[in-house]
Design an enzyme around this catalytic site. Structure first.
Site, PDB file in Angstrom:
ATOM      1  N   GLU A 157       0.830  -1.209   0.000  1.00 49.25           N
ATOM      2  CA  GLU A 157       0.000   0.000   0.000  1.00 49.25           C
ATOM      3  C   GLU A 157       0.867   1.264   0.000  1.00 49.25           C
ATOM      4  OE1 GLU A 157      -4.120  -1.011   2.183  1.00 49.25           O
ATOM      5  OE2 GLU A 157      -2.400  -1.004   3.535  1.00 49.25           O
ATOM      6  N   GLU A 198      -7.176  -6.743  -0.552  1.00 52.34           N
ATOM      7  CA  GLU A 198      -7.672  -6.652   0.824  1.00 52.34           C
ATOM      8  C   GLU A 198      -9.130  -6.218   0.778  1.00 52.34           C
ATOM      9  OE1 GLU A 198      -5.649  -4.307   3.699  1.00 52.34           O
ATOM     10  OE2 GLU A 198      -3.664  -5.134   3.260  1.00 52.34           O
TER      11      GLU A 198
END
Length: 593
Positions: free
Chosen positions: A156, A233
């Site tokens: 991320e 996710e």
């Protein structure tokens, strides 16, 4: 091997969908790895996803651990044994509500260290870690006969920075250490700046989100063509902070989003499928205008509870996944066994201050240095300085206090400070208190608790302890410092008594070694609990979490329980029960504005 062809994933020349659930080996007792993985497989999933925890694998520079709960290779082999592929996300940064986002605390010893950017000293540390990690995981890549179908590049990154040279350096290190001979991907939120900052040319991009799958995925078309949809996710729940409320999410919302994935022909990874526990001092923290430490439980409202029990969400998703794939519903692995042991009297006690020489590591310094300066990763630290001479009344000022502090003057507690309550304070991450003055000599002691390093955002450089102490405008020097990582508690002497808190309490109990339980420290205020030397984690009366999970592999027929209580207790006993209590109140968590 996994590859992309005609806009979709292929495996063994056949179209393939990744149906994955996140489980972190370092949050699950090793004795339960196979049980949790079997339950993931039984829900109709074909893949398990896990981060790796650099801070536990390399607690000191060059000292690597891959045994016990850290044996990632065995975790992956167990997944392959039960019929699951694996996605590994090696970091080096993982976030994960884990102390320092998985980065090792010793990186912060160097005041010039620059994290998550193209800074050579940092990258050298990453390279050393990856060299050790690759020996564990590269034999388990698909091309080598293993079950690892994909590896992530960083984590991320678009939420943090835009240093493309850094991302390329991480990719280069992965190549040098043998970790690129597989499918690679990055994952970021569905915002342009995140996808722009976090992606690399030629590397598959996945999205992370908790809702709106039908509107989020089209964002990818501007960044990669003719590629399958993948959510790396899908946040099926959320985590809790101390002093906050317990987060839950209705099953109907989670099931709705999974249904959307299946209708879109998308691949996905449920984060989390089974959250597990932040045992010991491993829980991290957030900082968004105020410090927010994470609780011990990482239940996450996942389909499998912290202790491995099935939920309504599990059963509904299982039914849907089996129908989608035309799979027969077989028998489920058994529910976890729980035991109710009852009340345990803590008949012995002794003080922290009385035992400093037994359990502490002493240093002398002109200034109150942070934990990391002394190579301390977790726990507590005590600073002591003695004023000599004539001092009038004034203000004592404490700066850079991370995280909670107890100030004693001549042995008497004068101030308790909680960092999470420091909102809009004039002195950032610190406090002032009135000092009554002294004529000849006065001892000032500051006992500091590290609650968890920030794991996300710009406050990542979260060194623990205190930075500076002033009386008026005079900086205080000459400190005796005692590091207390709480890893030598077998040396406690209960014959020394206790004049004040903090105190240790000890008791014994009998238990079955075939069932789990939960310890309720009701009546205690704040501290941590050890059973047979294993640190279960932190408790705090402010909640929301009210019990700590005790896995069966911690237990013996005859057991010792040790509680470190920082502030006080009403009655010296605890209850070992078969009933978890993760909340005082519940708060629904929703991803919609």
């Amino acid at each position: 091997m996994l590859r992309i062809q005609d806009g979709q994933f292929y495996m063994d020349e056949k179209p393939f969908h990744i149906y994955s659930g996140a489980m972190h080996y370092f949050r699950i007792p090793r004795c339960y790895w196979e049980d949790r993985l079997l339950k993931l497989k039984a829900a109709g999933f074909n893949t398990v996803e896990t981060y790796t925890s650099w801070n536990l694998h390399e607690p000191k520079p060059g000292e690597f651990h891959f045994d016990g709960m850290l044996d990632i290779a065995e975790f992956l082999r167990t997944a392959q044994k039960v019929g699951l592929y694996a996605i590994v996300r090696p970091g080096p940064y993982i976030c994960a509500e884990w102390d320092f986002g998985g980065l090792p605390a010793w990186l912060l010893k160097d005041r010039n260290m620059r994290l998550r950017c193209n800074y050579a000293p940092y990258l050298e540390c990453v390279k050393n870690y990856y060299a050790a990690l690759s020996k564990e995981i590269t034999p388990l890549l698909q091309k080598n006969g293993g079950n690892i179908l994909a590896l992530q590049v960083e984590n991320e990154y678009g939420s943090y920075g835009n240093d493309k040279a850094y991302l390329q350096s991480v990719l280069n290190i992965m190549e040098e250490t043998g970790m690129t001979d597989t499918f690679l991907f990055t994952s970021d939120g569905d915002c342009d700046y995140m996808l722009t900052g976090g992606g690399l040319p030629g590397i598959f991009k996945a999205l992370n989100f908790g809702s709106r799958s039908k509107t989020a995925f089209p964002k990818l078309k501007a960044y990669q063509e003719n590629a399958p949809y993948m959510c790396a996710e899908f946040w099926d729940g959320w985590f809790d902070h101390w002093a906050d409320k317990h987060h839950t999410r209705p099953s109907i919302e989670v099931v709705h989003e999974i249904k959307n994935f299946l209708e879109l022909d998308a691949s996905f990874n449920m984060y989390m499928f089974h959250g597990g526990t932040n045992f010991g001092f491993t829980a991290g923290a957030n900082h968004n205008g105020a410090y927010q430490p994470t609780v011990t439980s990482y239940d996450y409202n996942a389909p499998l509870t912290e202790w491995g029990a099935y939920t309504e969400t599990y059963h509904k998703i299982r039914k849907m996944m089996h129908e989608k794939q035309n799979l027969p519903l077989g028998e489920l692995p058994p529910e976890p066994k729980l035991q109710n042991i009852g009340r345990v009297e803590l008949k012995e006690s002794t003080g922290l201050f009385e035992n400093l020489q037994n359990i502490g590591e002493f240093h002398h310094s002109p200034t109150p240095e942070n934990m990391e300066y002394f190579d301390q990763n977790f726990g507590y630290i005590l600073y002591s300085t003695t004023l000599k001479g004539s001092y009038g009344a004034g203000l004592l000022q404490f700066e850079g206090v991370h995280d909670n502090a107890y100030v004693f003057v001549n042995g008497e507690l004068k101030k308790t400070y909680y960092r999470h309550e420091n909102k809009g304070c004039k002195h950032a991450d610190g406090f002032t208190m009135l000092f009554g003055g002294c004529k000849e000599e006065c001892k000032i002691e500051i006992f500091v608790e590290a609650m968890g390093r920030v794991n996300y955002g710009k406050a990542l450089y979260d060194r623990k302890g205190i930075e500076r102490v002033l009386l008026g405008n005079q900086t205080l020097f000459d400190f005796d410092i005692c590091c207390l990582p709480m890893d030598a508690l077998d040396k406690l002497d209960f014959n020394l008594g206790a004049n004040k808190f903090p105190k240790f309490f000890k008791g014994t109990f009998k238990a079955s070694t075939e069932a789990d339980c939960f310890v309720s420290p009701d009546g205690f205020k704040k501290g941590c609990i050890f059973i047979n030397g294993f640190n279960l984690g932190r408790y705090w009366e402010i909640g929301p979490q009210k019990t700590l999970y005790v896995p069966k592999d911690v237990l013996k027929e005859e057991n010792e329980i040790l509680i470190f209580e920082q502030e006080g207790c009403s009655s010296p006993y605890v209850t070992l029960t078969d009933t978890p209590q993760l909340s005082q109140n519940k708060r629904r968590f929703c991803f919609f504005k």
